[in-house]
Write an enzyme that holds these catalytic residues in place. Structure first.
Site, short mmCIF file in Angstrom:
data_model
loop_
_atom_site.label_atom_id
_atom_site.label_comp_id
_atom_site.label_asym_id
_atom_site.label_seq_id
_atom_site.Cartn_x
_atom_site.Cartn_y
_atom_site.Cartn_z
CE LYS A 237 -0.38 0.07 5.02
NZ LYS A 237 -0.95 -0.75 6.11
NE ARG B 50 -6.78 0.74 10.97
CZ ARG B 50 -5.54 0.51 10.51
NH1 ARG B 50 -4.59 1.41 10.70
NH2 ARG B 50 -5.25 -0.61 9.90
CE1 TYR C 223 15.08 32.17 8.30
CE2 TYR C 223 14.93 29.83 7.73
CZ TYR C 223 14.84 31.16 7.37
OH TYR C 223 14.51 31.50 6.09
CG MET D 16 10.47 25.59 2.42
SD MET D 16 9.52 26.97 1.76
CE MET D 16 8.80 27.68 3.24
#
Ligand SMILES: *Cc1c(COP(=O)(O)O)cnc(C)c1O
Length: 376
Positions: free
Chosen positions: A37, A135, A267, A315
Protein backbone atom coordinates in the site's frame (compact mmCIF):
# COMPACT_ATOMS: atom_id res chain seq x y z
CA UNK A 1 8.29 21.32 -12.37
CA UNK A 2 11.81 21.16 -13.83
CA UNK A 3 14.31 19.67 -11.47
CA UNK A 4 18.03 19.77 -11.99
CA UNK A 5 21.13 18.68 -10.22
CA UNK A 6 21.11 21.63 -7.84
CA UNK A 7 17.64 21.50 -6.46
CA UNK A 8 16.72 17.86 -6.52
CA UNK A 9 16.61 15.28 -3.80
CA UNK A 10 17.48 11.81 -5.11
CA UNK A 11 15.63 8.69 -4.07
CA UNK A 12 17.22 5.38 -5.01
CA UNK A 13 15.16 2.26 -4.55
CA UNK A 14 16.30 -1.32 -4.97
CA UNK A 15 13.18 -3.41 -5.55
CA UNK A 16 15.39 -6.52 -5.53
CA UNK A 17 16.24 -5.82 -1.88
CA UNK A 18 12.51 -5.99 -1.08
CA UNK A 19 12.34 -9.30 -2.95
CA UNK A 20 15.32 -10.65 -1.01
CA UNK A 21 13.67 -9.60 2.27
CA UNK A 22 10.53 -11.46 1.16
CA UNK A 23 12.63 -14.59 0.65
CA UNK A 24 14.22 -14.18 4.09
CA UNK A 25 10.83 -13.76 5.78
CA UNK A 26 8.96 -16.45 3.87
CA UNK A 27 10.25 -19.41 5.96
CA UNK A 28 8.76 -17.77 9.08
CA UNK A 29 5.16 -17.98 7.84
CA UNK A 30 2.78 -20.14 5.85
CA UNK A 31 1.70 -17.92 2.96
CA UNK A 32 2.90 -14.33 2.84
CA UNK A 33 0.68 -11.67 1.31
CA UNK A 34 3.08 -8.73 0.93
CA UNK A 35 1.56 -5.33 1.74
CA UNK A 36 2.40 -2.79 -0.97
CA UNK A 37 0.00 0.00 0.00
CA UNK A 38 0.93 3.70 -0.25
CA UNK A 39 3.15 3.10 -3.28
CA UNK A 40 4.86 0.20 -1.53
CA UNK A 41 5.60 2.35 1.54
CA UNK A 42 7.06 4.96 -0.81
CA UNK A 43 9.26 2.48 -2.68
CA UNK A 44 7.24 2.39 -5.93
CA UNK A 45 4.26 0.05 -6.33
CA UNK A 46 4.89 -1.55 -9.70
CA UNK A 47 8.65 -2.03 -9.52
CA UNK A 48 8.34 -3.58 -6.05
CA UNK A 49 5.41 -5.76 -7.11
CA UNK A 50 7.34 -7.02 -10.17
CA UNK A 51 10.34 -7.91 -8.00
CA UNK A 52 8.07 -9.75 -5.55
CA UNK A 53 6.46 -11.72 -8.38
CA UNK A 54 9.98 -12.64 -9.44
CA UNK A 55 10.53 -14.44 -6.12
CA UNK A 56 7.17 -16.17 -6.11
CA UNK A 57 4.67 -13.81 -4.45
CA UNK A 58 1.21 -14.52 -5.87
CA UNK A 59 -1.02 -12.38 -3.65
CA UNK A 60 -0.57 -8.78 -2.54
CA UNK A 61 -2.44 -6.22 -0.48
CA UNK A 62 -2.76 -2.53 -1.35
CA UNK A 63 -4.79 0.24 0.31
CA UNK A 64 -7.19 1.83 -2.15
CA UNK A 65 -9.12 0.25 -4.98
CA UNK A 66 -7.29 2.61 -7.38
CA UNK A 67 -3.95 1.15 -6.27
CA UNK A 68 -5.39 -2.33 -6.75
CA UNK A 69 -6.58 -1.51 -10.27
CA UNK A 70 -3.14 -0.13 -11.20
CA UNK A 71 -1.54 -3.32 -9.92
CA UNK A 72 -4.01 -5.63 -11.68
CA UNK A 73 -3.58 -3.75 -14.96
CA UNK A 74 0.22 -4.10 -14.82
CA UNK A 75 0.36 -7.63 -13.35
CA UNK A 76 -2.92 -9.43 -14.07
CA UNK A 77 -1.56 -12.69 -12.67
CA UNK A 78 -1.38 -11.24 -9.14
CA UNK A 79 -4.31 -11.68 -6.73
CA UNK A 80 -4.86 -8.23 -5.17
CA UNK A 81 -6.73 -7.25 -2.03
CA UNK A 82 -7.71 -3.61 -1.40
CA UNK A 83 -7.41 -3.12 2.36
CA UNK A 84 -9.55 0.02 2.53
CA UNK A 85 -12.34 -1.59 0.53
CA UNK A 86 -14.77 0.19 -1.79
CA UNK A 87 -15.67 3.78 -0.91
CA UNK A 88 -18.36 4.24 -3.58
CA UNK A 89 -20.13 2.56 -6.53
CA UNK A 90 -17.26 3.26 -8.91
CA UNK A 91 -14.90 1.41 -6.57
CA UNK A 92 -17.26 -1.55 -6.32
CA UNK A 93 -17.64 -1.65 -10.11
CA UNK A 94 -13.85 -1.45 -10.53
CA UNK A 95 -13.37 -4.43 -8.21
CA UNK A 96 -15.77 -6.37 -10.41
CA UNK A 97 -14.16 -5.27 -13.66
CA UNK A 98 -10.54 -5.78 -12.61
CA UNK A 99 -10.95 -8.78 -10.36
CA UNK A 100 -9.83 -6.91 -7.25
CA UNK A 101 -10.70 -8.48 -3.88
CA UNK A 102 -12.13 -5.68 -1.72
CA UNK A 103 -12.03 -5.77 2.03
CA UNK A 104 -15.60 -5.48 3.31
CA UNK A 105 -15.49 -3.99 6.78
CA UNK A 106 -18.89 -2.38 7.43
CA UNK A 107 -22.55 -2.48 6.40
CA UNK A 108 -22.10 0.28 3.81
CA UNK A 109 -19.33 -1.65 2.05
CA UNK A 110 -21.38 -4.82 2.22
CA UNK A 111 -24.24 -3.01 0.44
CA UNK A 112 -21.85 -1.79 -2.27
CA UNK A 113 -20.52 -5.27 -3.04
CA UNK A 114 -23.82 -7.10 -2.51
CA UNK A 115 -25.57 -4.94 -5.08
CA UNK A 116 -22.64 -5.06 -7.50
CA UNK A 117 -22.36 -8.84 -7.45
CA UNK A 118 -24.77 -11.36 -8.91
CA UNK A 119 -24.90 -14.91 -10.21
CA UNK A 120 -23.37 -13.76 -13.51
CA UNK A 121 -21.12 -11.19 -11.80
CA UNK A 122 -19.20 -13.10 -9.13
CA UNK A 123 -17.15 -11.06 -6.68
CA UNK A 124 -14.58 -12.34 -4.22
CA UNK A 125 -14.27 -10.41 -0.98
CA UNK A 126 -12.19 -10.29 2.19
CA UNK A 127 -14.32 -10.01 5.33
CA UNK A 128 -12.73 -7.84 7.97
CA UNK A 129 -13.51 -7.90 11.67
CA UNK A 130 -12.42 -5.64 14.49
CA UNK A 131 -10.72 -7.66 17.21
CA UNK A 132 -9.00 -4.80 19.06
CA UNK A 133 -7.96 -1.90 16.82
CA UNK A 134 -11.37 -0.19 16.84
CA UNK A 135 -10.57 1.01 13.34
CA UNK A 136 -12.06 -0.98 10.45
CA UNK A 137 -14.13 -4.14 10.59
CA UNK A 138 -17.40 -5.65 11.73
CA UNK A 139 -17.63 -6.23 15.44
CA UNK A 140 -17.75 -9.73 16.88
CA UNK A 141 -21.45 -9.11 17.65
CA UNK A 142 -22.17 -8.56 13.97
CA UNK A 143 -20.43 -11.73 12.83
CA UNK A 144 -23.46 -13.97 12.85
CA UNK A 145 -25.68 -11.52 10.98
CA UNK A 146 -23.13 -10.67 8.28
CA UNK A 147 -22.30 -14.36 7.87
CA UNK A 148 -25.94 -15.22 7.23
CA UNK A 149 -26.29 -12.42 4.68
CA UNK A 150 -23.09 -13.36 2.85
CA UNK A 151 -24.05 -17.02 2.79
CA UNK A 152 -27.29 -16.33 0.90
CA UNK A 153 -25.94 -13.73 -1.54
CA UNK A 154 -25.33 -15.23 -4.97
CA UNK A 155 -22.01 -14.44 -6.58
CA UNK A 156 -20.22 -13.40 -3.40
CA UNK A 157 -17.30 -15.57 -2.39
CA UNK A 158 -15.31 -15.00 0.84
CA UNK A 159 -11.60 -15.46 0.10
CA UNK A 160 -10.22 -14.55 3.51
CA UNK A 161 -11.39 -13.54 6.97
CA UNK A 162 -9.07 -11.03 8.50
CA UNK A 163 -8.34 -8.61 11.32
CA UNK A 164 -5.45 -6.34 12.26
CA UNK A 165 -3.24 -6.33 15.36
CA UNK A 166 -2.74 -3.28 17.56
CA UNK A 167 0.35 -4.25 19.58
CA UNK A 168 2.34 -6.95 17.79
CA UNK A 169 5.52 -4.82 17.92
CA UNK A 170 5.38 -4.39 21.71
CA UNK A 171 6.61 -7.37 23.76
CA UNK A 172 4.96 -5.92 26.85
CA UNK A 173 1.56 -6.19 25.14
CA UNK A 174 1.80 -9.81 23.99
CA UNK A 175 -1.34 -10.75 25.92
CA UNK A 176 -3.40 -8.36 23.78
CA UNK A 177 -2.08 -10.06 20.64
CA UNK A 178 -3.24 -13.38 22.06
CA UNK A 179 -6.65 -11.89 22.89
CA UNK A 180 -7.07 -10.63 19.32
CA UNK A 181 -6.11 -14.08 18.04
CA UNK A 182 -8.75 -15.71 20.24
CA UNK A 183 -11.40 -13.28 19.03
CA UNK A 184 -10.58 -14.02 15.39
CA UNK A 185 -10.94 -17.74 16.11
CA UNK A 186 -14.33 -17.11 17.72
CA UNK A 187 -15.38 -15.21 14.62
CA UNK A 188 -14.18 -18.03 12.36
CA UNK A 189 -16.31 -20.42 14.39
CA UNK A 190 -19.40 -18.22 13.98
CA UNK A 191 -18.81 -17.94 10.21
CA UNK A 192 -18.35 -21.70 9.92
CA UNK A 193 -21.83 -22.19 11.38
CA UNK A 194 -23.16 -20.27 8.38
CA UNK A 195 -21.06 -22.40 6.05
CA UNK A 196 -18.31 -19.83 5.46
CA UNK A 197 -14.82 -21.28 5.55
CA UNK A 198 -11.90 -19.14 4.39
CA UNK A 199 -8.21 -18.68 5.21
CA UNK A 200 -7.71 -16.55 8.32
CA UNK A 201 -5.26 -13.66 8.36
CA UNK A 202 -4.14 -11.55 11.30
CA UNK A 203 -0.35 -11.20 11.37
CA UNK A 204 1.57 -8.10 10.24
CA UNK A 205 5.40 -8.04 10.08
CA UNK A 206 5.90 -7.98 13.85
CA UNK A 207 3.53 -10.90 14.39
CA UNK A 208 5.09 -12.84 11.52
CA UNK A 209 8.41 -12.50 13.32
CA UNK A 210 7.39 -12.74 16.98
CA UNK A 211 3.91 -14.26 17.36
CA UNK A 212 3.66 -17.63 15.59
CA UNK A 213 0.51 -18.49 17.56
CA UNK A 214 -1.45 -15.91 15.52
CA UNK A 215 -0.06 -16.82 12.10
CA UNK A 216 -3.23 -18.66 11.00
CA UNK A 217 -3.20 -19.15 7.20
CA UNK A 218 -1.98 -15.94 5.55
CA UNK A 219 0.47 -13.37 6.97
CA UNK A 220 0.55 -9.78 5.75
CA UNK A 221 4.05 -8.30 6.22
CA UNK A 222 4.72 -4.72 5.18
CA UNK A 223 7.48 -2.83 6.96
CA UNK A 224 9.88 -5.78 7.28
CA UNK A 225 9.86 -6.23 3.49
CA UNK A 226 11.26 -2.71 3.23
CA UNK A 227 14.13 -3.61 5.52
CA UNK A 228 13.06 -2.13 8.85
CA UNK A 229 12.91 -4.31 11.96
CA UNK A 230 9.46 -3.76 13.53
CA UNK A 231 10.86 -4.88 16.90
CA UNK A 232 13.85 -2.50 16.83
CA UNK A 233 14.56 -1.05 20.25
CA UNK A 234 12.62 -3.78 22.07
CA UNK A 235 13.96 -6.83 23.94
CA UNK A 236 12.77 -8.93 20.97
CA UNK A 237 14.71 -7.10 18.27
CA UNK A 238 17.03 -10.06 17.65
CA UNK A 239 14.10 -12.25 16.63
CA UNK A 240 14.02 -10.43 13.31
CA UNK A 241 16.20 -11.97 10.60
CA UNK A 242 18.78 -9.58 9.09
CA UNK A 243 16.95 -7.44 6.53
CA UNK A 244 18.27 -5.14 3.80
CA UNK A 245 17.19 -1.53 3.44
CA UNK A 246 15.80 -0.81 -0.02
CA UNK A 247 15.71 3.00 -0.09
CA UNK A 248 18.43 5.64 -0.05
CA UNK A 249 17.87 9.39 -0.15
CA UNK A 250 20.48 12.04 -0.83
CA UNK A 251 20.80 15.69 -1.85
CA UNK A 252 23.71 17.74 -3.21
CA UNK A 253 25.87 20.16 -1.24
CA UNK A 254 25.09 23.72 -2.37
CA UNK A 255 27.85 25.56 -0.56
CA UNK A 256 30.79 24.89 1.76
CA UNK A 257 31.85 27.55 4.24
CA UNK A 258 34.32 28.03 7.07
CA UNK A 259 32.95 29.63 10.23
CA UNK A 260 34.75 30.85 13.31
CA UNK A 261 34.07 29.84 16.90
CA UNK A 262 30.98 31.63 18.24
CA UNK A 263 29.24 31.89 14.86
CA UNK A 264 25.57 30.90 15.00
CA UNK A 265 23.99 28.80 12.25
CA UNK A 266 20.52 29.10 10.63
CA UNK A 267 17.23 30.52 11.90
CA UNK A 268 16.80 31.24 15.57
CA UNK A 269 20.54 30.85 16.25
CA UNK A 270 19.94 27.47 17.89
CA UNK A 271 23.49 26.27 17.13
CA UNK A 272 26.67 28.12 18.07
CA UNK A 273 30.00 26.88 16.70
CA UNK A 274 32.14 25.81 19.70
CA UNK A 275 35.31 26.03 17.55
CA UNK A 276 36.22 26.97 13.98
CA UNK A 277 34.13 24.71 11.73
CA UNK A 278 33.51 23.72 8.14
CA UNK A 279 29.79 23.79 7.33
CA UNK A 280 28.17 22.21 4.27
CA UNK A 281 24.75 23.45 3.14
CA UNK A 282 22.72 20.52 1.78
CA UNK A 283 19.86 21.09 -0.69
CA UNK A 284 17.12 19.38 1.30
CA UNK A 285 14.61 20.80 3.75
CA UNK A 286 11.16 20.36 5.15
CA UNK A 287 9.60 21.13 1.75
CA UNK A 288 11.21 17.85 0.71
CA UNK A 289 9.74 16.07 3.74
CA UNK A 290 13.01 16.33 5.70
CA UNK A 291 11.23 17.21 8.92
CA UNK A 292 12.10 20.43 10.76
CA UNK A 293 12.06 18.39 13.96
CA UNK A 294 15.40 16.94 12.80
CA UNK A 295 17.07 20.30 13.55
CA UNK A 296 20.20 19.71 15.69
CA UNK A 297 19.23 16.03 16.05
CA UNK A 298 19.87 14.07 12.85
CA UNK A 299 23.01 12.95 11.05
CA UNK A 300 23.76 12.69 7.34
CA UNK A 301 26.50 10.75 5.57
CA UNK A 302 28.97 12.95 3.72
CA UNK A 303 32.23 11.70 2.25
CA UNK A 304 31.58 8.30 3.83
CA UNK A 305 31.28 9.79 7.36
CA UNK A 306 28.42 10.58 9.68
CA UNK A 307 28.02 14.32 10.09
CA UNK A 308 25.56 16.05 12.45
CA UNK A 309 22.84 18.46 11.32
CA UNK A 310 23.58 21.83 12.89
CA UNK A 311 20.96 24.52 13.44
CA UNK A 312 17.41 24.50 12.16
CA UNK A 313 16.34 22.58 9.07
CA UNK A 314 15.07 25.20 6.56
CA UNK A 315 12.48 24.88 3.81
CA UNK A 316 14.90 23.68 1.14
CA UNK A 317 18.26 23.60 2.93
CA UNK A 318 19.96 22.05 5.93
CA UNK A 319 23.44 22.73 7.36
CA UNK A 320 25.73 19.90 8.48
CA UNK A 321 29.05 19.99 10.33
CA UNK A 322 31.60 18.94 7.67
CA UNK A 323 34.69 19.77 9.75
CA UNK A 324 35.79 16.12 9.62
CA UNK A 325 35.27 15.93 5.85
CA UNK A 326 38.09 18.12 4.50
CA UNK A 327 37.62 16.93 0.92
CA UNK A 328 33.94 17.99 0.72
CA UNK A 329 33.03 19.97 -2.39
CA UNK A 330 29.99 21.71 -3.78
CA UNK A 331 27.93 19.08 -5.63
CA UNK A 332 28.90 16.18 -3.36
CA UNK A 333 25.96 14.06 -2.28
CA UNK A 334 24.88 14.04 1.35
CA UNK A 335 22.77 11.01 2.35
CA UNK A 336 19.89 11.59 4.74
CA UNK A 337 18.97 7.89 4.51
CA UNK A 338 21.32 5.07 3.53
CA UNK A 339 24.76 5.97 2.23
CA UNK A 340 27.97 4.08 1.58
CA UNK A 341 29.37 1.34 3.78
CA UNK A 342 29.26 1.20 7.54
CA UNK A 343 28.16 4.82 7.92
CA UNK A 344 24.80 4.12 6.22
CA UNK A 345 21.79 5.54 8.05
CA UNK A 346 19.02 3.00 8.72
CA UNK A 347 15.35 3.88 8.55
CA UNK A 348 15.04 2.95 12.22
CA UNK A 349 17.71 5.51 13.18
CA UNK A 350 16.33 8.35 11.08
CA UNK A 351 12.89 7.60 12.50
CA UNK A 352 14.21 7.77 16.07
CA UNK A 353 15.82 11.20 15.46
CA UNK A 354 12.58 12.29 13.77
CA UNK A 355 10.41 11.09 16.66
CA UNK A 356 8.46 8.73 14.41
CA UNK A 357 8.55 5.23 12.90
CA UNK A 358 10.30 4.00 9.72
CA UNK A 359 6.89 3.62 8.02
CA UNK A 360 6.42 7.39 8.01
CA UNK A 361 10.03 8.09 7.00
CA UNK A 362 9.77 5.80 3.96
CA UNK A 363 6.32 7.05 2.92
CA UNK A 364 7.21 10.73 3.21
CA UNK A 365 10.70 10.61 1.66
CA UNK A 366 9.70 8.02 -0.95
CA UNK A 367 6.58 9.85 -2.07
CA UNK A 368 8.15 13.31 -2.14
CA UNK A 369 6.86 14.49 -5.53
CA UNK A 370 9.84 16.80 -6.07
CA UNK A 371 12.50 14.14 -5.83
CA UNK A 372 14.23 12.42 -8.73
CA UNK A 373 13.69 8.68 -8.51
CA UNK A 374 16.23 6.31 -9.86
CA UNK A 375 17.16 2.69 -9.45
CA UNK A 376 20.50 1.98 -7.92
C1 LIG B 1 -0.26 -1.92 6.67
C2 LIG B 1 -0.94 -3.16 7.02
C3 LIG B 1 -0.24 -4.35 7.22
C4 LIG B 1 1.27 -4.42 7.24
O1 LIG B 1 1.73 -4.01 8.51
P1 LIG B 1 3.31 -3.94 8.85
O2 LIG B 1 3.34 -3.50 10.26
O3 LIG B 1 3.89 -2.92 7.92
O4 LIG B 1 3.86 -5.29 8.60
C5 LIG B 1 -0.96 -5.51 7.43
N1 LIG B 1 -2.32 -5.49 7.46
C6 LIG B 1 -3.02 -4.36 7.30
C7 LIG B 1 -4.51 -4.41 7.36
C8 LIG B 1 -2.37 -3.16 7.08
O5 LIG B 1 -3.08 -2.04 6.95
Amino acid sequence: MPTNFWNAVRVWVQPEAVARNFSRLRPLGRELVPVVKADAYGHGLLSVARALVGVGARRMAVGTVSEAVALREALPEVWVMALLGPMDWQDAAACQEYGVVPVVACAEQWDLVRLSAGPSRPLSIALKFDTGMARLGFSVDQASSIAQQVAVTPGVQVETVMSHLATADDPAAASFVAKQGTRLQEIAHILAQAGIHAPLSLANSAALIAHPQVHFHWQRPGIALYGANPLAGTPWQDRCPPLEPAMEVAAPVLQVRQISAGTTVSYGRTFTAPRPMRIAIVAVGYADAYCRGLSNRAFMVLGGRRVPVVGRVCMQMTAVDATEVPEVQVGDMAYLLGGPGGAAIRGEELAAWWGTIPYEVFCLLGQNPRSIRSRS
